[in-house]
Write a protein that holds these residues in place. Structure first.
Motif, PDB file in Angstrom:
ATOM      1  N   VAL A 139      49.999   8.043 -42.880  1.00 23.26           N
ATOM      2  CA  VAL A 139      48.779   8.766 -42.959  1.00 23.26           C
ATOM      3  C   VAL A 139      48.547   9.884 -41.892  1.00 23.26           C
ATOM      4  O   VAL A 139      48.781   9.616 -40.707  1.00 23.26           O
ATOM      5  CB  VAL A 139      47.351   7.738 -42.704  1.00 23.26           C
ATOM      6  CG1 VAL A 139      46.060   8.825 -42.952  1.00 23.26           C
ATOM      7  CG2 VAL A 139      47.703   6.847 -43.948  1.00 23.26           C
TER       8      VAL A 139
ATOM      9  N   HIS B 175      46.379   0.204 -45.455  1.00 24.07           N
ATOM     10  CA  HIS B 175      46.418  -0.209 -46.641  1.00 24.07           C
ATOM     11  C   HIS B 175      47.577   0.528 -47.335  1.00 24.07           C
ATOM     12  O   HIS B 175      47.949   0.398 -48.596  1.00 24.07           O
ATOM     13  CB  HIS B 175      45.665  -0.187 -47.720  1.00 24.07           C
ATOM     14  CG  HIS B 175      44.241  -1.269 -47.432  1.00 24.07           C
ATOM     15  ND1 HIS B 175      44.226  -2.441 -47.777  1.00 24.07           N
ATOM     16  CD2 HIS B 175      43.278  -1.262 -46.432  1.00 24.07           C
ATOM     17  CE1 HIS B 175      43.153  -3.222 -47.359  1.00 24.07           C
ATOM     18  NE2 HIS B 175      42.611  -2.486 -46.547  1.00 24.07           N
ATOM     19  N   PHE B 176      48.216   1.613 -46.601  1.00 28.85           N
ATOM     20  CA  PHE B 176      49.049   2.495 -47.015  1.00 28.85           C
ATOM     21  C   PHE B 176      50.696   2.242 -46.620  1.00 28.85           C
ATOM     22  O   PHE B 176      50.515   1.977 -45.410  1.00 28.85           O
ATOM     23  CB  PHE B 176      48.596   3.854 -46.759  1.00 28.85           C
ATOM     24  CG  PHE B 176      49.495   4.925 -47.591  1.00 28.85           C
ATOM     25  CD1 PHE B 176      49.772   5.167 -48.825  1.00 28.85           C
ATOM     26  CD2 PHE B 176      50.220   5.943 -46.810  1.00 28.85           C
ATOM     27  CE1 PHE B 176      50.419   5.926 -49.508  1.00 28.85           C
ATOM     28  CE2 PHE B 176      51.223   6.921 -47.248  1.00 28.85           C
ATOM     29  CZ  PHE B 176      51.063   6.999 -48.568  1.00 28.85           C
TER      30      PHE B 176
ATOM     31  N   MET C 261      44.709  13.030 -45.340  1.00 33.74           N
ATOM     32  CA  MET C 261      43.603  12.726 -45.933  1.00 33.74           C
ATOM     33  C   MET C 261      42.476  13.426 -44.929  1.00 33.74           C
ATOM     34  O   MET C 261      42.320  13.387 -43.787  1.00 33.74           O
ATOM     35  CB  MET C 261      43.486  11.105 -45.468  1.00 33.74           C
ATOM     36  CG  MET C 261      42.221  10.563 -46.188  1.00 33.74           C
ATOM     37  SD  MET C 261      42.347   8.930 -45.966  1.00 33.74           S
ATOM     38  CE  MET C 261      40.679   8.144 -46.015  1.00 33.74           C
TER      39      MET C 261
ATOM     40  N   THR D  56      41.841   3.791 -54.431  1.00 33.26           N
ATOM     41  CA  THR D  56      42.642   4.891 -54.303  1.00 33.26           C
ATOM     42  C   THR D  56      43.881   4.959 -53.556  1.00 33.26           C
ATOM     43  O   THR D  56      45.141   5.555 -54.240  1.00 33.26           O
ATOM     44  CB  THR D  56      41.822   5.990 -53.823  1.00 33.26           C
ATOM     45  OG1 THR D  56      40.372   5.994 -54.566  1.00 33.26           O
ATOM     46  CG2 THR D  56      42.088   7.541 -54.293  1.00 33.26           C
ATOM     47  N   ILE D  57      44.004   4.559 -52.369  1.00 36.40           N
ATOM     48  CA  ILE D  57      45.294   4.599 -51.577  1.00 36.40           C
ATOM     49  C   ILE D  57      46.216   3.832 -52.272  1.00 36.40           C
ATOM     50  O   ILE D  57      47.505   4.034 -52.221  1.00 36.40           O
ATOM     51  CB  ILE D  57      45.103   3.781 -50.262  1.00 36.40           C
ATOM     52  CG1 ILE D  57      43.782   4.537 -49.651  1.00 36.40           C
ATOM     53  CG2 ILE D  57      46.170   3.799 -49.333  1.00 36.40           C
ATOM     54  CD1 ILE D  57      44.002   5.870 -49.439  1.00 36.40           C
ATOM     55  N   ARG D  58      45.851   2.558 -52.971  1.00 38.42           N
ATOM     56  CA  ARG D  58      46.978   1.882 -53.417  1.00 38.42           C
ATOM     57  C   ARG D  58      47.598   2.609 -54.733  1.00 38.42           C
ATOM     58  O   ARG D  58      48.787   2.347 -55.267  1.00 38.42           O
ATOM     59  CB  ARG D  58      46.259   0.475 -53.853  1.00 38.42           C
ATOM     60  CG  ARG D  58      46.127  -0.392 -52.954  1.00 38.42           C
ATOM     61  CD  ARG D  58      45.802  -1.959 -53.314  1.00 38.42           C
ATOM     62  NE  ARG D  58      45.375  -2.600 -52.283  1.00 38.42           N
ATOM     63  CZ  ARG D  58      44.149  -3.338 -52.149  1.00 38.42           C
ATOM     64  NH1 ARG D  58      43.315  -3.398 -53.206  1.00 38.42           N
ATOM     65  NH2 ARG D  58      44.043  -4.295 -50.786  1.00 38.42           N
TER      66      ARG D  58
ATOM     67  N   LEU E 241      50.519  10.553 -46.690  1.00 34.34           N
ATOM     68  CA  LEU E 241      49.233  10.882 -47.393  1.00 34.34           C
ATOM     69  C   LEU E 241      48.389  11.622 -45.933  1.00 34.34           C
ATOM     70  O   LEU E 241      48.180  11.244 -44.904  1.00 34.34           O
ATOM     71  CB  LEU E 241      48.490   9.577 -47.392  1.00 34.34           C
ATOM     72  CG  LEU E 241      46.961   9.704 -47.944  1.00 34.34           C
ATOM     73  CD1 LEU E 241      47.290   9.971 -49.569  1.00 34.34           C
ATOM     74  CD2 LEU E 241      46.403   8.241 -47.970  1.00 34.34           C
TER      75      LEU E 241
ATOM     76  N   ALA F  83      42.369   3.517 -44.487  1.00 36.87           N
ATOM     77  CA  ALA F  83      43.671   4.054 -45.576  1.00 36.87           C
ATOM     78  C   ALA F  83      45.004   3.566 -44.962  1.00 36.87           C
ATOM     79  O   ALA F  83      45.867   2.763 -45.440  1.00 36.87           O
ATOM     80  CB  ALA F  83      43.448   5.535 -45.814  1.00 36.87           C
TER      81      ALA F  83
ATOM     82  N   HIS G 115      51.549   6.802 -38.105  1.00 37.46           N
ATOM     83  CA  HIS G 115      50.493   7.604 -38.503  1.00 37.46           C
ATOM     84  C   HIS G 115      49.783   8.645 -37.424  1.00 37.46           C
ATOM     85  O   HIS G 115      50.211   8.111 -36.440  1.00 37.46           O
ATOM     86  CB  HIS G 115      49.293   6.638 -38.928  1.00 37.46           C
ATOM     87  CG  HIS G 115      49.627   5.518 -39.945  1.00 37.46           C
ATOM     88  ND1 HIS G 115      50.013   5.807 -41.081  1.00 37.46           N
ATOM     89  CD2 HIS G 115      49.654   4.187 -39.548  1.00 37.46           C
ATOM     90  CE1 HIS G 115      50.284   4.463 -41.535  1.00 37.46           C
ATOM     91  NE2 HIS G 115      50.136   3.569 -40.727  1.00 37.46           N
TER      92      HIS G 115
ATOM     93  N   GLU H  94      49.768   5.491 -53.791  1.00 39.30           N
ATOM     94  CA  GLU H  94      51.127   4.902 -53.151  1.00 39.30           C
ATOM     95  C   GLU H  94      51.925   4.482 -54.815  1.00 39.30           C
ATOM     96  O   GLU H  94      53.082   4.820 -54.583  1.00 39.30           O
ATOM     97  CB  GLU H  94      51.072   3.723 -52.507  1.00 39.30           C
ATOM     98  CG  GLU H  94      51.907   3.336 -51.848  1.00 39.30           C
ATOM     99  CD  GLU H  94      52.215   2.388 -50.829  1.00 39.30           C
ATOM    100  OE1 GLU H  94      50.785   1.991 -50.132  1.00 39.30           O
ATOM    101  OE2 GLU H  94      52.946   1.803 -49.992  1.00 39.30           O
TER     102      GLU H  94
END
Lengths: 510, 194, 348
Positions: free
Chosen positions: C152, C147-148, C133, C119-121, C131, C144, C33, C124
């Motif tokens: 990111v 959980h991604f 963001m 939303t992240i889930r 992503l 995020a 990320h 994905e």
């Protein structure tokens, strides 16, 4: 020390503390059961009420503390304060058990289990339930839930100062006092209107109850996310000025000082103080003889705002030799990710200098008590953006461990730590000398001690035994603590409240 | 992790191969008109320059030389993290209507050449694309064939062919080595050890 | 595949210099990320710069598009209105042949109360692999990223960070400064520092680059940065910066001046008496700019309030590189998307 201290059961009863190793297996006793026979030998007894600590033994029979024996000479040899410790049961002046209204975050039952696991035998519930505890019917619900839980932990309650904690109209203070509440607080919010505060002091003083204020000038903290300072600047979080607390404390004291001329029973307890400035104001008020008491929380003593950036060292480790804050970026102290919402709390975690002031206040008695401000939240309320997360830390079960970390580091004596959890809060509840409290408060909140002939009310923990804080190891439904994954010293082995088992290490359901 | 390789081309053999390829290229084109040389980064570039030098020597004509980096055209993203440095593309001429001779050191699966052709056509529309390589070691995975080959070397897939050139490695030689360790460890170091 | 790379030597040969020890050839990019510049060491910032050079070359091609991210899903999730940055990311991703999905918060289920994590889930599950963001709350991309499963890339979070902007600013400065380096150069960031994620990310990159960095603005919009300024030179690899409300001292001899946008809502909180007063005291005018070096580089991250923080004639002055910033923004974002795409799983 655990190798030599221990307890032997009587009449086939297995005690909670085995000789040699702390007992891990279920002992066959259930929470709520009367302690039939218990003998703890060669432990370190701490009795702040008697002003004494040292090697000793206790015997409990049929729920009554039958004998307290202080060992001396050869008998005491090999028993020290680093092993199994027996202390009076802890009192928490400030806990949010979320019932009624937010039972998904905590219930009275789960909260009392957490209290017992933390060594607490008395908890004072804050009135910011939904609905707020602003009239006796809500208190009745709370009491019913406490009784239904079967827990022997005493659930006391504070009532709201104003209706719905809205800060506009006094709640049913007299009816609440008659029903047995122990103090008044709009905690979660300051009593913002000084005129309301002034009248609340007068009326609560008449009832012999303290006003427990959450000192925060809301106009200074609107939208605030983190202690104003270096860390908040770097992380781009809106600053939360210390002045918001200090100014509110100064205001509260000024209003109280004037009210006392008309109502000598008026009392002020300031909760979760987090700044050196506020504690200095309390120190001055006490020196002036004003009936002002205060508490600090474990998290404001042990954690600092650098944890928001990802540091996880204790507050006292974040100070350099000159007492100035170290730089976590410079030190390479950032071991976790930033913006952990378990750290979002009101008041915010402060810098290491402020945390040191909180610890110093505990050590010198300026802070009368350590109060957990146990604030459990659901994952839904915490697993969100930092700025949108609910304020609060789940703290009943880790308070002892945080204090013992300070003791282990040589920053606090064991006896002061225990006093801040026992006689300190008991004195706050019992009232200012000369003040006649109505009802049965004094009976409920008697100064704790290892008193022979009284119902046993004590905690047994092992300073040589560490335990890991995990979602599974916490009895609270609130897993929102930044200590998850961390080991704390002082595993609680046994908590006995009012002569009955409140918690026993390894027991079923514990 | 030293690997002792077996030498399969010497300085002199490399020199002769380059000269032979340079003659073949001119012969196949029947002259030098419209010819450009494009070396594939990294070792194709100095090879292309050597071929251009040789052609200049025997034909008296200096052909344009370009450099093509095919990093963005590779079909395996996992290689980025290991070697993210892009060496750059420099094609200082118009490809339209030209005959491009792609130059690389080793022809193996053909995927590098596939990527190079994809890259080339993004710059223009050559009349023809040809391929010159110093080594053809077989094991093609795509229908690609070299027009000019310095040396055909039968290999197994467990072997690594390493071309070293003075311009990049300080020495001219070609070695063949057996992979001594799991693949992941050798990828990052090949071409620079020895 | 791997064998071919090892064997042919051409595409994947690492550093050419035979003298460089094997250990120095460890993977040069390790971040899955990019949430802020603070995690990048100087060699990584240099790698971003050289990769951006390559992307600039791609942008100059007749077909300014390469297949590097073909088949990759880049989802652009913006919780804050933005045209410039969103389009810049979109162009960057498309230049790399990625499949681009745009989600604007106003049209997503955010307004229906869906949590960020949900939303992240969801994105994905819909195939997002990278992503991009933007979010109004500081630190949101960290949530995020936790959980991604993919990468990111922070397109700006609250007041906290805007790493691609800081890197494109650095690239643009190096492009326009004689010698191609900001080391020792006086760089002034002028305006609303307190609320600026651009300023915060630039502090990390410019102090790492060795710039003589000055933050200037009214004291209400500078609060809290003095302690950071005092701490910065003690952080390994970072130089000092200073904070002042004295515009004259800040601009004197400046090599680079970057004006930041002043937002109208700042007056509501009592931070500024009026935009007129701000323009009079802190607006970047040609007269004030005369105190800087004659070849000063004028920058602005946009969008501009011309006549407030920057005079219109300064914005269009030959010394202004504001449109270069926009072009370089695409190249830097291409470079970062490309670098992040290669790191999976264990990357940070």
């Amino acid at each position: 020390m655990s190798a030599t201290s221990g307890a032997a059961g009587h009449a086939g009863e297995t005690s909670g503390v085995g000789s040699g190793e702390p007992v891990r297996e279920a002992a066959g006793r259930r929470a709520g059961e009367v302690v039939a026979e218990l003998e703890i030998t060669r432990a370190w007894l701490v009795d702040p009420a008697a002003g004494r600590e040292g090697p000793g033994e206790i015997v409990v029979s049929n729920g009554v503390l039958e004998a307290v024996t202080w060992l001396e000479g050869a008998e005491a040899k090999g028993v020290g304060p680093d092993g199994v410790v027996v202390a009076p049961g802890f009192i928490d002046l400030h806990a949010h058990l979320r019932e009624p209204g937010n039972e998904d975050a905590e219930t009275i039952a789960s909260g009392l289990s957490a209290a017992a696991h933390g060594g607490f035998t008395t908890v004072c519930l804050m009135p910011n339930s939904v609905p707020a505890l602003d009239e006796p019917s809500v208190l009745a619900r709370v009491r019913a839930a406490a009784i239904a839980s079967g827990s022997p932990v005493e659930a006391l309650a504070h009532g709201a100062v104003t209706v719905g904690r809205a800060g506009e109209q006094l709640a049913a203070l007299g009816e609440l006092a008659d029903a047995g509440i122990v103090g008044f607080s709009d905690d979660g919010a300051c009593v913002a209107n000084p005129t309301i505060l002034r009248n609340a002091f007068l009326y609560a003083g008449m009832l012999g109850r303290p006003i427990i204020d959450h000192p925060e000038l809301a106009e200074l903290t609107r939208g605030s996310e983190a202690n104003e300072g270096y860390i908040a600047s770097v992380l781009g979080l809106k600053g939360w000025p210390a002045a918001a607390e200090i100014a509110a404390v100064e205001r509260d004291i000024a209003v109280l000082a004037e009210v006392l001329r008309d109502e000598p029973g008026a009392r002020l307890h300031l909760t979760h103080l987090s700044t050196a400035g506020a504690l200095a104001a309390v120190r001055r008020a006490k020196a002036a003889g004003l009936p002002v008491t205060c508490d600090v929380t474990p998290h404001h003593v042990g954690f600092t705002d650098e944890w928001l950036a990802g540091a996880r060292r204790w507050a006292w480790e974040a100070l350099d030799a000159n007492g100035a804050a170290r730089d976590p970026w410079l030190d390479g102290a950032l071991t976790a990710g930033p913006y952990d919402t378990s750290l979002r709390v009101n008041p915010p975690l402060r810098g290491p200098e402020e945390a040191a002031a909180c610890l110093a206040a505990l050590a010198d008695g300026t802070a009368d008590a350590l109060a957990t401000d146990h604030a459990p939240h659901t994952l839904v309320d915490k697993e969100v953006e930092f700025g949108l997360a609910a304020n609060g830390i789940s703290g009943l079960e880790t308070a002892l461990g945080v204090l013992l970390a300070a003791v282990d580091a040589g920053r606090l004596t064991l006896s002061r730590a225990i006093a801040a959890l026992t006689t300190g809060p008991a004195a706050v509840l019992a009232g200012w000398p000369g003040v006649v409290a109505s009802g049965d408060i004094r009976a409920l909140a008697q100064p704790r001690g290892l008193v022979e002939g009284a119902p046993a009310d004590l905690v047994v923990f092992d300073r040589s035994d560490r335990w890991r804080v995990t979602p599974e190891s916490l009895a609270s439904k609130g897993k929102n603590t930044p200590l998850l994954g961390r080991e704390l010293s002082g595993r609680v082995l046994l908590t006995v409240a009012a002569g009955r088992i409140a918690y026993e290490e390894g027991a079923a359901g514990a | 992790m030293p690997m002792s390789g077996r030498q399969i081309m010497t300085v002199e053999e490399i020199r002769r191969a380059v000269i032979r390829i340079s003659h073949e290229i001119v012969e196949k084109q029947a002259g030098t008109s419209g010819l450009v040389l494009v070396g594939i980064q990294r070792r194709g570039v100095p090879l292309a320059r050597r071929i251009a030098d040789a052609i200049a020597e025997h034909e008296g004509v200096r052909l344009p030389v370009g450099a093509l980096d095919i990093t963005f055209y590779r079909d395996d993203l996992s290689l980025i993290a290991q070697s993210p440095v892009v060496k750059g593309t420099d094609l200082p001429f118009d490809l339209n209507g030209s005959t491009v001779v792609l130059v690389d050191d080793v022809l193996y699966t053909g995927r590098t050449i596939r990527a190079a052709m994809d890259a080339l056509v993004d710059f223009g529309r050559p009349r023809a694309i040809r391929l010159a390589v110093l080594i053809d070691r077989g094991h093609r995975e795509l229908p690609i064939r070299a027009d000019h080959v310095g040396k055909n070397v039968p290999t197994s897939r467990e072997e690594v062919v390493k071309v070293h050139l003075v311009e990049v490695d300080g020495v001219d030689e070609v070695e063949i080595e057996r992979l001594p360790a799991p693949l992941g460890e050798t990828v990052g170091v090949s071409g620079t050890t020895g | 595949m791997t064998l071919e790379i090892g064997a042919s030597g051409s595409p994947a040969s690492p550093v050419p210099e035979a003298a460089i020890p094997v250990s120095a050839q460890a993977p040069a990019w390790r971040h899955r990320h990019l949430l802020d510049v603070d995690v990048l060491d100087w060699s990584e910032i240099e790698l971003v710069m050289t990769t951006t050079d390559a992307m600039r070359e791609v942008l100059a091609r007749p077909i300014a598009k390469v297949p590097a991210l073909r088949g990759r899903n880049v989802t652009i999730l913006f919780y804050e209105a933005s045209t410039r940055t969103r389009v810049s990311f979109e162009v960057a991703a498309k230049n790399l042949s990625a499949d681009v999905v745009n989600i604007a918060a106003a049209t997503s289920s955010v307004t229906k109360g869906e949590s960020l994590v949900d939303t992240i889930r969801t994105v994905e599950a819909l195939g997002a692999q990278m992503l991009v963001m933007r979010h109004a709350v500081s630190g949101a991309p960290y949530l995020a990223a936790a959980h991604f499963g993919g990468s990111v890339l922070n397109g700006g979070d609250g007041w906290h960070a805007h790493p691609t902007q800081a890197l494109l600013d650095l690239y643009t400065m190096r492009e326009h400064l004689p010698g191609g380096s900001v080391a020792g150069r006086k760089v002034v960031i002028l305006g609303d520092i307190l609320h600026s994620r651009v300023a915060r990310s630039n502090i990390w990159s410019l102090t790492a680059a060795g710039a003589d960095l000055w933050l200037c603005g009214p004291s209400t919009l500078l609060r809290g940065f003095d302690r950071w300024a005092a701490a910065s030179p003690r952080i390994p690899g970072h130089g000092r910066f200073q904070v002042t409300s004295d515009l004259g001292a800040a601009l004197a001899g400046a090599d680079v001046v970057m004006a930041l946008r002043i937002q109208r809502e700042r007056m509501a909180g009592g931070l500024l008496p009026s935009l007129r007063e701000y323009a009079a005291r802190f607006g970047l005018t040609r007269e004030r700019l005369a105190a800087a070096r004659p070849d000063v580089v004028v920058m602005h991250p946009g969008p501009m309030n011309e006549g407030v923080e920057i005079a219109p004639d300064v914005a269009t002055d030959p010394r202004s590189v504001i449109t270069n910033q926009v072009t370089n923004g695409v190249a830097v974002r291409m470079a970062l998307l490309y670098l992040l795409a290669g790191v999976h799983g264990e990357g940070r």
